[in-house]
Design a protein around this motif. Sequence first.
Motif, PDB file in Angstrom:
ATOM      1  N   ILE A 113      -7.087 -31.874-182.488  1.00 54.76           N
ATOM      2  CA  ILE A 113      -8.401 -30.912-183.071  1.00 54.76           C
ATOM      3  C   ILE A 113      -8.419 -29.614-182.252  1.00 54.76           C
ATOM      4  N   ARG A 114      -8.580 -28.381-182.774  1.00 55.27           N
ATOM      5  CA  ARG A 114      -8.908 -27.096-182.215  1.00 55.27           C
ATOM      6  C   ARG A 114      -9.439 -26.182-182.918  1.00 55.27           C
ATOM      7  N   SER A 115      -9.917 -26.532-184.206  1.00 57.14           N
ATOM      8  CA  SER A 115     -10.413 -25.513-185.169  1.00 57.14           C
ATOM      9  C   SER A 115     -11.611 -25.972-185.680  1.00 57.14           C
ATOM     10  N   LYS A 116     -12.698 -25.075-186.094  1.00 56.24           N
ATOM     11  CA  LYS A 116     -13.839 -25.547-186.846  1.00 56.24           C
ATOM     12  C   LYS A 116     -13.454 -25.903-188.238  1.00 56.24           C
ATOM     13  N   THR A 147     -11.956 -38.788-170.244  1.00 53.76           N
ATOM     14  CA  THR A 147     -12.641 -37.521-170.050  1.00 53.76           C
ATOM     15  C   THR A 147     -14.248 -38.016-170.255  1.00 53.76           C
ATOM     16  N   SER A 148     -15.246 -37.190-169.753  1.00 53.05           N
ATOM     17  CA  SER A 148     -16.479 -37.857-169.888  1.00 53.05           C
ATOM     18  C   SER A 148     -16.916 -37.269-171.362  1.00 53.05           C
ATOM     19  N   ALA A 149     -17.916 -37.885-171.741  1.00 56.81           N
ATOM     20  CA  ALA A 149     -18.536 -37.457-172.986  1.00 56.81           C
ATOM     21  C   ALA A 149     -19.022 -36.116-173.034  1.00 56.81           C
ATOM     22  N   ASP A 150     -19.640 -35.636-171.967  1.00 59.25           N
ATOM     23  CA  ASP A 150     -20.267 -34.460-171.929  1.00 59.25           C
ATOM     24  C   ASP A 150     -19.238 -33.306-171.824  1.00 59.25           C
ATOM     25  N   ALA A 151     -18.007 -33.663-171.117  1.00 61.00           N
ATOM     26  CA  ALA A 151     -17.082 -32.450-171.271  1.00 61.00           C
ATOM     27  C   ALA A 151     -16.388 -32.232-172.588  1.00 61.00           C
ATOM     28  N   ALA A 152     -16.404 -33.593-173.521  1.00 63.22           N
ATOM     29  CA  ALA A 152     -15.966 -33.464-174.767  1.00 63.22           C
ATOM     30  C   ALA A 152     -16.791 -32.870-175.731  1.00 63.22           C
ATOM     31  N   ALA A 165      -8.740 -27.076-175.672  1.00 68.39           N
ATOM     32  CA  ALA A 165      -9.369 -28.290-176.620  1.00 68.39           C
ATOM     33  C   ALA A 165      -8.927 -29.421-176.036  1.00 68.39           C
ATOM     34  N   LYS A 166      -8.286 -29.661-175.046  1.00 70.55           N
ATOM     35  CA  LYS A 166      -7.689 -30.702-174.402  1.00 70.55           C
ATOM     36  C   LYS A 166      -8.540 -31.759-173.947  1.00 70.55           C
ATOM     37  N   PRO A 167      -9.870 -31.478-173.420  1.00 68.67           N
ATOM     38  CA  PRO A 167     -10.771 -32.373-173.069  1.00 68.67           C
ATOM     39  C   PRO A 167     -11.238 -33.215-174.431  1.00 68.67           C
ATOM     40  N   LEU A 168     -11.461 -32.501-175.525  1.00 66.57           N
ATOM     41  CA  LEU A 168     -12.020 -33.168-176.676  1.00 66.57           C
ATOM     42  C   LEU A 168     -10.884 -34.110-177.188  1.00 66.57           C
ATOM     43  N   GLN A 169      -9.559 -33.391-177.147  1.00 66.82           N
ATOM     44  CA  GLN A 169      -8.466 -34.415-177.823  1.00 66.82           C
ATOM     45  C   GLN A 169      -8.322 -35.530-177.042  1.00 66.82           C
ATOM     46  N   LEU A 222      -8.451 -39.734-177.953  1.00 64.64           N
ATOM     47  CA  LEU A 222      -7.333 -40.408-178.041  1.00 64.64           C
ATOM     48  C   LEU A 222      -7.665 -41.638-177.485  1.00 64.64           C
ATOM     49  N   PHE A 223      -8.826 -41.877-176.628  1.00 65.43           N
ATOM     50  CA  PHE A 223      -9.212 -43.062-176.102  1.00 65.43           C
ATOM     51  C   PHE A 223     -10.319 -43.911-176.965  1.00 65.43           C
ATOM     52  N   LYS A 224     -10.852 -42.928-177.837  1.00 68.10           N
ATOM     53  CA  LYS A 224     -11.730 -43.576-178.868  1.00 68.10           C
ATOM     54  C   LYS A 224     -10.616 -44.160-179.817  1.00 68.10           C
ATOM     55  N   LEU A 225      -9.575 -43.807-180.154  1.00 70.65           N
ATOM     56  CA  LEU A 225      -8.522 -44.225-181.114  1.00 70.65           C
ATOM     57  C   LEU A 225      -7.934 -45.569-180.492  1.00 70.65           C
ATOM     58  N   LEU A 226      -7.510 -45.335-179.204  1.00 67.69           N
ATOM     59  CA  LEU A 226      -7.080 -46.712-178.655  1.00 67.69           C
ATOM     60  C   LEU A 226      -7.940 -47.857-178.349  1.00 67.69           C
ATOM     61  N   ASP A 227      -9.246 -47.371-178.513  1.00 70.88           N
ATOM     62  CA  ASP A 227     -10.350 -48.357-178.544  1.00 70.88           C
ATOM     63  C   ASP A 227     -10.333 -49.317-179.778  1.00 70.88           C
ATOM     64  N   LEU A 228     -10.153 -48.422-181.079  1.00 70.73           N
ATOM     65  CA  LEU A 228      -9.733 -48.845-182.375  1.00 70.73           C
ATOM     66  C   LEU A 228      -8.615 -49.875-182.591  1.00 70.73           C
ATOM     67  N   VAL A 229      -7.625 -49.298-181.791  1.00 66.38           N
ATOM     68  CA  VAL A 229      -6.215 -50.044-181.907  1.00 66.38           C
ATOM     69  C   VAL A 229      -6.358 -51.503-181.275  1.00 66.38           C
ATOM     70  N   ARG A 230      -7.091 -51.507-180.025  1.00 65.61           N
ATOM     71  CA  ARG A 230      -7.450 -52.697-179.357  1.00 65.61           C
ATOM     72  C   ARG A 230      -8.004 -53.636-180.347  1.00 65.61           C
ATOM     73  N   LYS A 231      -9.128 -53.002-180.539  1.00 65.19           N
ATOM     74  CA  LYS A 231     -10.195 -53.813-181.588  1.00 65.19           C
ATOM     75  C   LYS A 231      -9.271 -54.647-182.714  1.00 65.19           C
ATOM     76  N   TYR A 232      -8.568 -53.685-183.366  1.00 64.08           N
ATOM     77  CA  TYR A 232      -7.948 -54.293-184.620  1.00 64.08           C
ATOM     78  C   TYR A 232      -6.621 -54.855-184.325  1.00 64.08           C
ATOM     79  N   ASP A 233      -5.975 -54.772-183.134  1.00 66.09           N
ATOM     80  CA  ASP A 233      -4.677 -55.246-182.675  1.00 66.09           C
ATOM     81  C   ASP A 233      -3.570 -54.934-183.378  1.00 66.09           C
ATOM     82  N   LYS A 234      -3.429 -53.296-183.427  1.00 66.19           N
ATOM     83  CA  LYS A 234      -2.320 -52.757-184.016  1.00 66.19           C
ATOM     84  C   LYS A 234      -1.642 -52.041-182.848  1.00 66.19           C
ATOM     85  N   PRO A 235       0.024 -52.141-183.041  1.00 70.80           N
ATOM     86  CA  PRO A 235       0.931 -51.237-181.942  1.00 70.80           C
ATOM     87  C   PRO A 235       0.544 -49.787-182.336  1.00 70.80           C
TER      88      PRO A 235
END
Length: 447
Positions: free
Chosen positions: A193-196, A250-255, A276-280, A284-297
């Motif tokens: 993500i890097r655009s409105k 990255t902290s939520a504040d930086a994102a 855009a890196k801090p937000l991206q 990614l960490f939020k995506l990995l939380d989901l991946v862990r929760k649903y046990d997907k490679p």
Amino acid sequence: MRFRVTLLILIFSLLPGKAQKYLHYLQAPGFENRIVHYIDTIRIIDTHEHLISPEMLKDSYFLDFSLLFMQNGYDDLVSAGMPDTLFNTIFNRQLDPVSKWNIIEPYWNNSFNTSFNRLILQSTARLYGINELNESTVGPLSEKIRKAYGTDWFDRIIRDSCRIHYFIKDGNNMPGKDGFARYEKRFDDWLTIRSKYRIDSLAVSQLDPIYSLDDFVKSLETAFEKELKNGMIAVKIFSSYYRTLLFEKTSADAAKKVFKTLVNGEEDFKISMKEAKPLQDYMLFKLLDLVRKYDKPVAIHTGIQAGKGKILGDSDPELLTGLFIDYPDVKFVLYHGSYPYGGEVSALAKNYRNVYIDMNWVYMVSPTYSERFFNEWLEMVPVTRITAFGGDCMVVENVYSELISAKRIISKVLINKVREGYITEHEAMVIAKMIFHDNAAKLYKLN
Ligand SMILES: [Zn+2]
């Protein structure tokens, strides 16, 4: 003390010389052929494809010999000097095969040596009985291709010729191919993500406004859960085509700060990947939380990127080390044998139990590299964490051709290992079945 050392040297010098290398097994004559034939009987789980459906091909302008150049062959023509502005002329306009060949030929003459292009020749020879590409063969070859696609060619190549049990498609489901196609999904809308505009488009497509970072995270969860319902079996991360694989906590504040800059901008407001890196990274960490929760490679593009002008260093698998540590329960599948980072990926897979080596595409990139590093990985990495085949192709002809190369290379390495006494003939067969089928079946829960 000196006496003891001398005694030890004497004892070791009396041991049979060969025992210093490996356990030496007796091989029954003919093991080479038995291994090759056994590998031919294995049903394959093909871990990565971009296959275009045959229905779409029938409506395209490239249902001729140029079909075989989709993606890899085309990239080498461009690498050999062909202007990439010719893409549309070759693939998206009505043009007879000989006129297409006249465009391609000078660049083919510069690049017929590459393994991408050798695999095209192997396809034409094995499947269509045509050994050379030239002005007089492209017409008859194109005719044979059109005729083949008038039948159930796609299914026959996948199921009968390749004996593929399942293939995993990058992107989405393939209608009508439920018997053997599964899919993995990218979440680039959040990770790059890097655009409105992108945020607004997401809100429109999900019919849910995105005003805050929390809304943005929620939109990722919604999309992820929708894909789970559709049958997604793995997540694909493609970021190294656009930015570094170094994802930092990255902290939520930086994102939030980056997010606010974007949403407060004008309609076409954009920032750089670096800004855009801090937000991206946060996403990614939020995506990995989901991946862990649903046990997907999580499958990650590592190593050389297709096409030209990409930054190789962005794809170094070592950059992912922090993620392997932070998410010990998530299975990270490193694609393409991480070419040219074969040694690095070896050490990573040895050190981290959640790292898998996937050899898709690598036979096409370089047969020699595949052979060299499969040898090393067999010595370094528990065999349960190696998967040996994926074509990474857009058309079945090239999957077929790459599978021939994959089997040839894997057989060669296993036969040599038996010959050297490193493993037995039986163990070679056990390994082959694991890497071509069982490991992927377990990893992706395919039965
Ligand atoms: Zn791919």
